[in-house]
Design a protein around this motif. Sequence first.
Motif, PDB file in Angstrom:
ATOM      1  N   ARG A 355      34.046  45.788  47.892  1.00 52.25           N
ATOM      2  CA  ARG A 355      33.024  45.148  48.729  1.00 52.25           C
ATOM      3  C   ARG A 355      32.632  43.848  48.037  1.00 52.25           C
ATOM      4  O   ARG A 355      32.063  43.875  46.953  1.00 52.25           O
ATOM      5  CB  ARG A 355      31.803  46.044  48.887  1.00 52.25           C
ATOM      6  N   SER A 356      32.990  42.728  48.619  1.00 52.32           N
ATOM      7  CA  SER A 356      32.746  41.440  47.981  1.00 52.32           C
ATOM      8  C   SER A 356      32.560  40.377  49.046  1.00 52.32           C
ATOM      9  O   SER A 356      33.225  40.415  50.099  1.00 52.32           O
ATOM     10  CB  SER A 356      33.929  41.073  47.078  1.00 52.32           C
ATOM     11  N   PRO A 357      31.676  39.396  48.811  1.00 50.08           N
ATOM     12  CA  PRO A 357      31.521  38.300  49.766  1.00 50.08           C
ATOM     13  C   PRO A 357      32.751  37.409  49.833  1.00 50.08           C
ATOM     14  O   PRO A 357      32.851  36.576  50.733  1.00 50.08           O
ATOM     15  CB  PRO A 357      30.307  37.533  49.229  1.00 50.08           C
ATOM     16  N   TRP A 358      33.687  37.580  48.883  1.00 51.64           N
ATOM     17  CA  TRP A 358      34.876  36.724  48.849  1.00 51.64           C
ATOM     18  C   TRP A 358      36.106  37.388  49.468  1.00 51.64           C
ATOM     19  O   TRP A 358      37.142  36.751  49.617  1.00 51.64           O
ATOM     20  CB  TRP A 358      35.215  36.330  47.404  1.00 51.64           C
ATOM     21  N   LEU A 414      39.527  41.407  42.889  1.00 58.03           N
ATOM     22  CA  LEU A 414      40.649  42.322  43.138  1.00 58.03           C
ATOM     23  C   LEU A 414      41.251  42.812  41.833  1.00 58.03           C
ATOM     24  O   LEU A 414      41.541  44.008  41.670  1.00 58.03           O
ATOM     25  CB  LEU A 414      41.717  41.625  43.982  1.00 58.03           C
ATOM     26  N   HIS A 415      41.462  41.902  40.894  1.00 58.79           N
ATOM     27  CA  HIS A 415      42.110  42.279  39.638  1.00 58.79           C
ATOM     28  C   HIS A 415      41.288  43.296  38.861  1.00 58.79           C
ATOM     29  O   HIS A 415      41.839  44.198  38.221  1.00 58.79           O
ATOM     30  CB  HIS A 415      42.362  41.030  38.788  1.00 58.79           C
ATOM     31  N   ARG A 416      39.970  43.174  38.913  1.00 61.00           N
ATOM     32  CA  ARG A 416      39.132  44.152  38.217  1.00 61.00           C
ATOM     33  C   ARG A 416      39.242  45.536  38.836  1.00 61.00           C
ATOM     34  O   ARG A 416      38.968  46.541  38.173  1.00 61.00           O
ATOM     35  CB  ARG A 416      37.674  43.682  38.230  1.00 61.00           C
ATOM     36  N   ALA A 417      39.626  45.601  40.106  1.00 59.50           N
ATOM     37  CA  ALA A 417      39.841  46.887  40.765  1.00 59.50           C
ATOM     38  C   ALA A 417      41.282  47.342  40.648  1.00 59.50           C
ATOM     39  O   ALA A 417      41.669  48.347  41.264  1.00 59.50           O
ATOM     40  CB  ALA A 417      39.444  46.785  42.240  1.00 59.50           C
TER      41      ALA A 417
END
Length: 597
Positions: A355-358, A414-417
């Motif tokens: 869930r991200s504004p980006w 994304l990369h952190r996930a």
Amino acid sequence: MLSPPPGSPSPPPSPRTRGEGATSRPFMSRLDRFDHDLRFEIGFASETGKRADNQDYAAARIGRPRVDARRATVAALADGVGGRKGGRDAAEICVRGFLDGFFSLPAPLGVRQAAARALDAINGWIVAQGRVDPQRAGMATTFTALILDGRTGHCVHVGDSRLYRLRDNALEQLTEDHVLGRGELNVLRRAVGVELNLRIDHHTFPLRPHERFLLCSDGVHGSLREAELRRILVERATPERTAGDVVAAALAAGSADNCTVLVVDILDTPPASAEEISESFESLPLPDAPEPGAVIDDFRIDALLSDGRYARLMRAEDLRAGRQVVLKFPKPDVAEDEVYRRAFLNEAFVASRVRSPWIGETIELPPKRQTRLYSAMPFLDGETLEARLQRDPPIGLDEGARLATRMARALVTLHRAGIIHRDVKPDNVMLLRDGGLKLLDLGVARLPQLEDFPDDHAPGTPSYMAPELFAGARGDEATDLFALGVTVYRLFTRAYPYGEIEPFSKPRFGKAASFAARRPDLPAWLEGAIARAIAVDPARRYGDVLEFAFEIENGVKRGGPAEPPKKALYQKNPLLFWQAVSALLAVLLAIALAPRH
């Protein structure tokens, strides 16, 4: 003094109503889950009303790590049977005993079995007490519980208390009243404590963000019409405020009974598992993409947004929710069925975990609504970065740096996930009218816990693919960084650093085309930052995308754009330049041809 059933420990102090007044206490919880959590709020209120005492009892309990045997949340309400001795005691014992019993049973025992065992034990004990204690002869109570377990809700119910659900502003009664007759002449045909063989209603339903649940005693629903209940719930006040408003409305409507209410707001749900998402897509057919004017699953197709090689994007109206959406339909004649399903599974998997504004969202549709393979997304008001590049003026340093750092933040999210995008390009970047930015199209992403695409369907767009991808690499943070670097290069120059690469070709990566030659008005540090991001050797690139973003942000802060070099006569006035050259050549020619004396 009445005690709980033998072997049941006294329940810990929990926020609850005891029925001694119009008290209302809210509480919030956050249950730790994978990636993000089930989040909810609960509020309650209770009034004695015109009765001499309050025979309702309500409580909620949240499973505690390392203390309780299972992780769940229970909101329960009981209404002691009026006219029976010990009705108030029966209500409290039923709720408190159920909570203790349910949370003490082992987790491998399913919610349904654990709830049935806990309620059966309480029922047996209440029946026995009513038989041996003349002061509590015939004690009985209704019982209704809402159990939140991950993405699933459970209703456990006996009697005429009720559970309602407000979803998409529509109110639905989830329980059945176990009564004979109507109005004041009704008689309970099922209740806890009436008989040893207790028949329990149990059903499950998926939990969705932003829906509300209302548990109430018959003193509330016996006085208020559903239209009035819906009106109060739709106002979306806090749960405790809403509970108080419902109780007050019931009393104002003339209720002569105790009035007790629990309101539960679902704020967010845990992500779906890969297995759940896969199962939901496997059975969906893959017909041809629809045309404007069609109505599919209560989506009215209004317009064609884009018609690509593999999918068709359509703007549609969600007739149930009253909002504009974008539907993405695959084209079954250009790719294998398995590949398409994998792409849609990827997008749904990412949407459930990030869930991200980006990052662009995918709308999770209710079970049984979707009858064919497609994905639904919110309609975004804006244009793609590719569309912006097709018109003047060229993007300047400040605007370009802002867009570059926002794209980098999206990739870092994304990369952190553990997710690798693998198709970063201007077509997959949406620039919103309000200044926001969304990274789109996660269909070819590389995801943790999920099988990747077959080798003959290597993902990505060739002109943005890092050299190692052409050699068979699956993609990692370094390849996403390369694609971002190429995108930023194009953002400023409208060209490709290594030329436009055709599909199915095997390019040779030489030296990148000069950035300065195309944008001499931009500073040298920007060219250096981009050059490092798109280095052919992965070892020479930045350590991660965040480092690239940091370099651009700090470059802008420490020095603005370089002073544009002075233009030569050729650049200022080409016609005058060639006229001067022609005149000079004419003079030289005349000198060369002149006779010598």
